[in-house]
Design a protein around this motif. Structure first.
Motif, PDB file in Angstrom:
ATOM      1  N   PRO A  72       0.826  -1.215   0.000  1.00 22.55           N
ATOM      2  CA  PRO A  72       0.000   0.000   0.000  1.00 22.55           C
ATOM      3  C   PRO A  72       0.859   1.264   0.000  1.00 22.55           C
ATOM      4  O   PRO A  72       2.030   1.225   0.339  1.00 22.55           O
ATOM      5  CB  PRO A  72      -0.786  -0.123   1.302  1.00 22.55           C
ATOM      6  CG  PRO A  72       0.160  -0.847   2.220  1.00 22.55           C
ATOM      7  CD  PRO A  72       0.915  -1.817   1.354  1.00 22.55           C
ATOM      8  N   PHE A  73       0.263   2.383  -0.392  1.00 23.69           N
ATOM      9  CA  PHE A  73       0.930   3.679  -0.301  1.00 23.69           C
ATOM     10  C   PHE A  73      -0.123   4.734   0.047  1.00 23.69           C
ATOM     11  O   PHE A  73      -1.325   4.513  -0.116  1.00 23.69           O
ATOM     12  CB  PHE A  73       1.637   4.041  -1.606  1.00 23.69           C
ATOM     13  CG  PHE A  73       0.734   4.036  -2.823  1.00 23.69           C
ATOM     14  CD1 PHE A  73      -0.122   5.103  -3.101  1.00 23.69           C
ATOM     15  CD2 PHE A  73       0.753   2.967  -3.705  1.00 23.69           C
ATOM     16  CE1 PHE A  73      -0.935   5.078  -4.209  1.00 23.69           C
ATOM     17  CE2 PHE A  73      -0.064   2.946  -4.825  1.00 23.69           C
ATOM     18  CZ  PHE A  73      -0.916   4.009  -5.080  1.00 23.69           C
ATOM     19  N   LYS A  74       0.323   5.866   0.529  1.00 15.38           N
ATOM     20  CA  LYS A  74      -0.563   6.971   0.863  1.00 15.38           C
ATOM     21  C   LYS A  74      -0.107   8.201   0.108  1.00 15.38           C
ATOM     22  O   LYS A  74       1.088   8.449  -0.025  1.00 15.38           O
ATOM     23  CB  LYS A  74      -0.558   7.253   2.366  1.00 15.38           C
ATOM     24  CG  LYS A  74      -1.163   6.136   3.215  1.00 15.38           C
ATOM     25  CD  LYS A  74      -1.162   6.515   4.685  1.00 15.38           C
ATOM     26  CE  LYS A  74      -1.779   5.407   5.536  1.00 15.38           C
ATOM     27  NZ  LYS A  74      -1.795   5.767   6.981  1.00 15.38           N
ATOM     28  N   ILE A  75      -1.057   8.975  -0.408  1.00 13.67           N
ATOM     29  CA  ILE A  75      -0.722  10.210  -1.112  1.00 13.67           C
ATOM     30  C   ILE A  75      -1.470  11.369  -0.477  1.00 13.67           C
ATOM     31  O   ILE A  75      -2.456  11.178   0.253  1.00 13.67           O
ATOM     32  CB  ILE A  75      -1.042  10.110  -2.611  1.00 13.67           C
ATOM     33  CG1 ILE A  75      -2.526   9.802  -2.846  1.00 13.67           C
ATOM     34  CG2 ILE A  75      -0.185   9.054  -3.269  1.00 13.67           C
ATOM     35  CD1 ILE A  75      -2.899   9.769  -4.325  1.00 13.67           C
ATOM     36  N   GLU A  76      -0.990  12.572  -0.748  1.00 16.38           N
ATOM     37  CA  GLU A  76      -1.502  13.766  -0.078  1.00 16.38           C
ATOM     38  C   GLU A  76      -2.982  13.994  -0.345  1.00 16.38           C
ATOM     39  O   GLU A  76      -3.716  14.471   0.520  1.00 16.38           O
ATOM     40  CB  GLU A  76      -0.694  14.981  -0.527  1.00 16.38           C
ATOM     41  CG  GLU A  76      -0.998  16.237   0.256  1.00 16.38           C
ATOM     42  CD  GLU A  76      -0.070  17.382  -0.105  1.00 16.38           C
ATOM     43  OE1 GLU A  76      -0.402  18.538   0.222  1.00 16.38           O
ATOM     44  OE2 GLU A  76       0.989  17.105  -0.715  1.00 16.38           O
ATOM     45  N   SER A  77      -3.446  13.653  -1.548  1.00 17.29           N
ATOM     46  CA  SER A  77      -4.856  13.870  -1.879  1.00 17.29           C
ATOM     47  C   SER A  77      -5.785  12.884  -1.176  1.00 17.29           C
ATOM     48  O   SER A  77      -7.001  13.028  -1.231  1.00 17.29           O
ATOM     49  CB  SER A  77      -5.064  13.754  -3.387  1.00 17.29           C
ATOM     50  OG  SER A  77      -4.785  12.430  -3.828  1.00 17.29           O
ATOM     51  N   LYS A  78      -5.203  11.860  -0.542  1.00 16.09           N
ATOM     52  CA  LYS A  78      -5.952  10.835   0.208  1.00 16.09           C
ATOM     53  C   LYS A  78      -6.806   9.934  -0.681  1.00 16.09           C
ATOM     54  O   LYS A  78      -7.720   9.253  -0.194  1.00 16.09           O
ATOM     55  CB  LYS A  78      -6.811  11.478   1.299  1.00 16.09           C
ATOM     56  CG  LYS A  78      -6.000  12.226   2.345  1.00 16.09           C
ATOM     57  CD  LYS A  78      -6.881  12.796   3.444  1.00 16.09           C
ATOM     58  CE  LYS A  78      -6.043  13.523   4.495  1.00 16.09           C
ATOM     59  NZ  LYS A  78      -6.874  14.101   5.566  1.00 16.09           N
ATOM     60  N   PRO A  99      -7.556   6.596  -2.200  1.00 19.62           N
ATOM     61  CA  PRO A  99      -7.082   5.254  -1.819  1.00 19.62           C
ATOM     62  C   PRO A  99      -6.223   4.626  -2.918  1.00 19.62           C
ATOM     63  O   PRO A  99      -6.478   4.811  -4.109  1.00 19.62           O
ATOM     64  CB  PRO A  99      -8.381   4.467  -1.621  1.00 19.62           C
ATOM     65  CG  PRO A  99      -9.419   5.507  -1.356  1.00 19.62           C
ATOM     66  CD  PRO A  99      -9.024   6.696  -2.167  1.00 19.62           C
ATOM     67  N   CYS A 100      -5.208   3.875  -2.504  1.00 16.51           N
ATOM     68  CA  CYS A 100      -4.294   3.294  -3.489  1.00 16.51           C
ATOM     69  C   CYS A 100      -5.003   2.289  -4.388  1.00 16.51           C
ATOM     70  O   CYS A 100      -4.627   2.127  -5.554  1.00 16.51           O
ATOM     71  CB  CYS A 100      -3.088   2.663  -2.804  1.00 16.51           C
ATOM     72  SG  CYS A 100      -3.468   1.327  -1.666  1.00 16.51           S
TER      73      CYS A 100
END
Length: 284
Positions: free
Chosen positions: A62-68, A70-71
């Protein structure tokens, strides 16, 4: 359960245009623009019963990005885009990848453009934008800005591109300004910025160039080709060599050519790489 997606430029698109590499690069740039962590493998990857060459791109869940976002939504979009583009180069594996890699940084391109670049700069601009790269057109006045100023064009870029044309540095209003602009480009490069020179933009980087240009590459060019009007001597020979060339990559581990693997069946990814030549000096 670990899941990774591998994107290799060694395979062709299934569409008839053969644009698989460019479509894959567009996808990678879209992922980077959303803050998705994309890695660039520096060595061969073994996943299941298959090997992927050095230069393969991959992202692991999994990863997380600033815009939230979902991966799983991101990878669903990735799979849909791959099907739409007819790409064969995206593979999914349930294995946790363990390989030496570099985290990609989104390229921010400063592209020189004025009357000395003719139409070349605009063709580069459209090609860059077509592959999803962020590119800004700059001129001689922009290059006078100190790169220590965070608002300067060079400070906001990580790649500077000088296209073909004629004597670009004649665009400065004075010799003093030309020297300042050249020094700012050198500082940009020495601090880690990339430089791409095409045709005249390549000769302006050479130490063997008789003109007071960048002088950052230990090479020269066949200036005698421009001095003689005798076709046998070569002056017009280089002008007749216009068309596709296939280049042999003799050192695919070199940073400039890294990712072009030996033995690939693809003419776009080595050992033979197609380049369209439009008549320019020979560099040695």
């Amino acid at each position: 359960m670990p899941v990774s997606y591998l994107i290799s430029l060694d395979e062709r698109s299934s569409d008839r245009t053969g644009g698989g590499d460019q479509a894959a690069i567009r996808l990678i740039n879209r992922l980077l623009a959303e803050g998705v962590p994309v890695q660039w493998a520096q060595e061969e990857i073994l996943a299941g019963e298959r090997s992927y060459p050095a230069g393969t791109f991959f992202l692991s869940l999994p990863f997380k990005i600033e815009s939230k976002i979902p991966c799983d939504v991101i990878v669903l979009w990735l799979e849909q885009q791959a099907r739409r583009e007819g790409l064969l180069c995206i593979q999914k594996t349930a294995e946790q990848l363990s390989t030496r890699s570099i985290a990609l940084v989104p390229p921010r391109i400063a592209l020189f453009y004025d009357h000395t670049t003719y139409d070349n700069a605009l063709m580069h601009f459209l090609a860059f934008r077509g592959m999803g790269f962020e590119a800004a057109l700059v001129n001689a006045e922009d290059l006078l800005q100190d790169d220590d100023d965070p608002d300067s064009i060079l400070a906001r870029s990580n790649v500077f591109v000088m296209p073909g044309g004629s004597m670009h540095f004649s665009s400065f209003a004075s010799e003093e300004e030309a020297l300042q602009g050249l020094e700012n480009i050198r500082r940009f490069i020495y601090k880690g910025g990339g430089y791409i020179g095409v045709c005249a933009g390549a000769t302006e980087a050479l130490m063997g160039n008789p003109h007071p240009d960048l002088n950052i590459v230990d090479a020269s060019y066949r200036a005698d080709w421009f001095e003689s009007r005798d076709a046998i001597a070569g002056d017009w020979e280089w002008r007749s060599l216009i068309g596709p060339l296939y280049l042999e990559i003799v050192n695919p581990s070199h940073p400039i050519m890294f990712g072009y693997s030996q033995g690939s069946p693809s003419l776009s990814s080595g050992p033979l790489v197609r380049m369209d030549y439009f008549g320019g000096p020979s560099i040695f």
